[in-house]
Design a protein around this motif. Structure first.
Motif, short mmCIF file in Angstrom:
data_model
loop_
_atom_site.label_atom_id
_atom_site.label_comp_id
_atom_site.label_asym_id
_atom_site.label_seq_id
_atom_site.Cartn_x
_atom_site.Cartn_y
_atom_site.Cartn_z
N CYS A 54 0.84 -1.21 0.00
CA CYS A 54 0.00 0.00 0.00
C CYS A 54 0.86 1.24 0.00
O CYS A 54 0.62 2.19 -0.76
N ARG A 55 1.88 1.26 0.85
CA ARG A 55 2.72 2.44 0.99
C ARG A 55 3.54 2.69 -0.27
O ARG A 55 3.66 3.83 -0.74
N ILE A 56 4.10 1.63 -0.82
CA ILE A 56 4.91 1.77 -2.03
C ILE A 56 4.04 2.12 -3.24
O ILE A 56 4.39 3.00 -4.04
N GLY A 57 2.90 1.46 -3.36
CA GLY A 57 2.00 1.72 -4.48
C GLY A 57 1.54 3.17 -4.54
O GLY A 57 1.35 3.73 -5.62
N ASP A 58 1.37 3.77 -3.38
CA ASP A 58 0.89 5.15 -3.31
C ASP A 58 1.87 6.14 -3.92
O ASP A 58 1.49 7.26 -4.25
N ARG A 59 3.11 5.74 -4.06
CA ARG A 59 4.13 6.66 -4.58
C ARG A 59 4.15 6.75 -6.10
O ARG A 59 4.73 7.68 -6.65
N SER A 65 0.54 0.93 -12.10
CA SER A 65 1.52 0.53 -11.09
C SER A 65 0.90 0.57 -9.70
O SER A 65 1.14 -0.32 -8.87
N LYS A 66 0.12 1.60 -9.45
CA LYS A 66 -0.59 1.67 -8.17
C LYS A 66 -1.46 0.44 -7.97
O LYS A 66 -1.41 -0.22 -6.93
N LEU A 67 -2.27 0.15 -8.98
CA LEU A 67 -3.22 -0.95 -8.87
C LEU A 67 -2.52 -2.28 -8.68
O LEU A 67 -2.99 -3.14 -7.92
N THR A 105 -9.97 2.66 -8.86
CA THR A 105 -11.01 1.92 -9.58
C THR A 105 -12.16 2.87 -9.92
O THR A 105 -12.07 4.08 -9.68
N GLY A 106 -13.22 2.33 -10.46
CA GLY A 106 -14.33 3.16 -10.91
C GLY A 106 -15.21 3.66 -9.79
O GLY A 106 -15.06 3.26 -8.63
N PRO A 107 -16.18 4.55 -10.12
CA PRO A 107 -17.06 5.14 -9.11
C PRO A 107 -17.84 4.11 -8.30
O PRO A 107 -18.01 4.26 -7.09
#
Length: 240
Positions: A54-59, A65-67, A105-107
């Motif tokens: 979670c922490r790395i993906g947020d960067r 890449s986040k997903l 992701t979507g709404p």
């Protein structure tokens, strides 16, 4: 694998914990994944690896890449939760990973996450009322729910029957204040609390929070960036 009374797994976990405390996230994650490659049900490694994804993906700036990181985080969190559904940490990483995944992701998925996250937060805090991370996720959850726009409210009612709880920005303030109480050295908590106060148009509380944020010791480039944002927001509040 045993070495006296300390296993090789325990040595790896100890070293990974040291790296995590030193903000060397990539190196720490590699060690937790090394443990999991040999012991896939290691509960501590599952929780910590989920948190780090979670922490790395947020960067990352790009959503793919986040997903990728967030989906790995959710898979690991679910595995940990399956092993120990009564523990605060497994419930915390479930809530955290669901929230992170919802951001990219979507709404409909974002709205669904509102309903999925809350039981995990509640359980985490029921088990450990001093879990700063769980308080922070709750604060973010409250802020999101309190500020759903009309279209989101209508969609939530149509798809999921609406939000049963009455949630306000003050609830977000209360939760984020608890996160700060239990971990006063996390500048992100102050920044998000200041943003809530700004939304509430409580200028004095916003400025006070930002001043406190600027006193926090900084260790990472992310913290330096948050400190810069706090300084900009404080200057804007002064100017306003």
């Amino acid at each position: 694998m045993a070495d006296g009374s300390t296993t090789d797994y325990e040595k790896l976990l100890y070293r990974a914990g040291q790296l995590l405390s030193a903000y060397k996230d990539t190196e720490a994650l590699a060690l937790y994944e090394q443990v999991l490659s040999a012991s896939e049900n290691n509960y501590e490694a599952l929780c910590k690896a989920s948190y780090l994804h979670c922490r790395i993906g947020d960067r990352f700036a790009d959503e793919s890449s986040k997903l990728s990181h967030f989906e790995k985080a959710r898979t690991l969190a679910l595995h940990a939760y399956t092993i120990n559904p009564e523990d605060a940490e497994s419930n915390y990483v479930m809530a955290l990973s669901l929230g992170c995944t919802a951001m990219v992701t979507g709404p409909r998925q974002r709205l669904a996450a509102i309903y999925q996250i809350k039981p995990y937060i509640d359980k985490a805090l029921a088990v450990n009322s001093q879990h700063d991370g769980a308080w922070y996720v709750l604060g973010r959850w409250c802020f999101k729910v309190a500020n759903l726009n009309l279209a989101e409210q209508a969609a939530a009612k149509l798809l999921f029957g609406g939000i049963k709880e009455k949630v306000t920005n003050q609830d977000a303030v209360n939760a984020l204040s608890q996160a700060i109480r239990y971990n006063p050295g996390n500048i992100r908590y102050y920044y998000d609390l200041a943003c809530v106060y700004k939304e509430m148009k409580d200028k004095n509380a916003c400025m006070s929070t930002l001043r406190k944020a600027l006193l926090v010791n900084l260790e990472t480039t992310e913290e330096l960036e948050l400190s810069r944002r706090c300084k900009i927001m404080l200057d804007e509040e002064y100017a306003g």
